[in-house]
Design an enzyme around this catalytic site. Structure first.
Site, PDB file in Angstrom:
ATOM      1  N   ARG A  81       0.834  -1.205   0.000  1.00  0.00           N
ATOM      2  CA  ARG A  81       0.000   0.000   0.000  1.00  0.00           C
ATOM      3  C   ARG A  81       0.865   1.250   0.000  1.00  0.00           C
ATOM      4  NH1 ARG A  81      -2.985   3.872   2.532  1.00  0.00           N
ATOM      5  NH2 ARG A  81      -5.124   4.050   1.843  1.00  0.00           N
ATOM      6  N   CYS A  82       1.962   1.223   0.765  1.00  0.00           N
ATOM      7  CA  CYS A  82       2.875   2.370   0.782  1.00  0.00           C
ATOM      8  C   CYS A  82       3.520   2.595  -0.582  1.00  0.00           C
ATOM      9  CB  CYS A  82       3.972   2.181   1.823  1.00  0.00           C
ATOM     10  SG  CYS A  82       3.434   2.429   3.512  1.00  0.00           S
ATOM     11  N   MET A  83       3.679   1.524  -1.340  1.00  0.00           N
ATOM     12  CA  MET A  83       4.321   1.619  -2.652  1.00  0.00           C
ATOM     13  C   MET A  83       3.361   2.170  -3.708  1.00  0.00           C
ATOM     14  SD  MET A  83       7.404   0.608  -2.289  1.00  0.00           S
ATOM     15  CE  MET A  83       8.416  -0.378  -1.211  1.00  0.00           C
TER      16      MET A  83
END
Length: 191
Positions: free
Chosen positions: A179-181
């Site tokens: 998700r951070c990516m």
């Protein structure tokens, strides 16, 4: 974190203050974009600076959650912010039962909080370090995860989710999960 077309969740952490959340809420309310913001207090440490590293929506009624953000009674402080009587005012309601708040605000009768590492303190800590809670929902019930979080991934499957694992040997070294990516900023209404 966009929960639906009118509710947003924001982590209260070492990177986001209560005053900042109030300012963001006022702006969102004034713009007519959202009518509810749920602030979730997460521990102030480097491993848990962002809400999506410890708590992520993966379906209409399912979330991943790192058990390390909950106290010994399974509680966590939350504040629900809604518009006040004028544009510069907001109403704030404090609760310590995240599941109760989410069920109320999302109008759900049931809610499935899926603990990282199946709630085991050792496994949960290890898999949280490897972004076990930081899943990317690409559709309701379909998530992208790191392959190294095998306990959490199996648990997600047991909860009926389709899990698409990606190799994470190098990606996880950069600190940040699937998700951070990505940069999800809109949740399309798929009802």
């Amino acid at each position: 974190m966009v929960l639906n077309n009118h509710i947003m969740a924001i982590g209260l952490s070492q990177r986001t203050s209560a005053a900042a959340i109030e300012d963001i809420s006022k702006s969102l309310f004034a713009a007519g974009q959202y009518d509810t913001v749920i602030a979730v207090k997460i521990p102030h440490n480097h491993a848990m600076m962002h809400l999506d590293t410890v708590f992520t929506m993966i379906n209409y009624d399912q979330f991943t959650i790192h058990p390390g953000i909950l106290d010994s009674n399974g509680k966590i402080d939350t504040w629900t912010l809604t518009p006040g009587k004028s544009d510069d005012q907001i109403q704030i309601r404090h609760e310590d039962d995240l599941q109760k708040v989410l069920k109320l605000e999302l109008e759900l009768s049931e809610l499935d909080l899926i603990p990282t590492g199946n709630g085991d303190p050792i496994v949960a800590g290890r898999e949280q370090w490897n972004d076990g809670s930081n899943t990317l929902a690409i559709a309701p019930g379909i998530v992208v995860t790191y392959d190294r979080n095998y306990v959490s991934n199996e648990l997600l499957r047991e909860h009926g989710l389709k899990v698409l694992e990606i190799k994470s040997g190098e990606l996880s070294r950069g600190r940040g999960g699937p998700r951070c990516m990505s940069c999800p900023i809109v949740r399309e209404d798929i009802c």
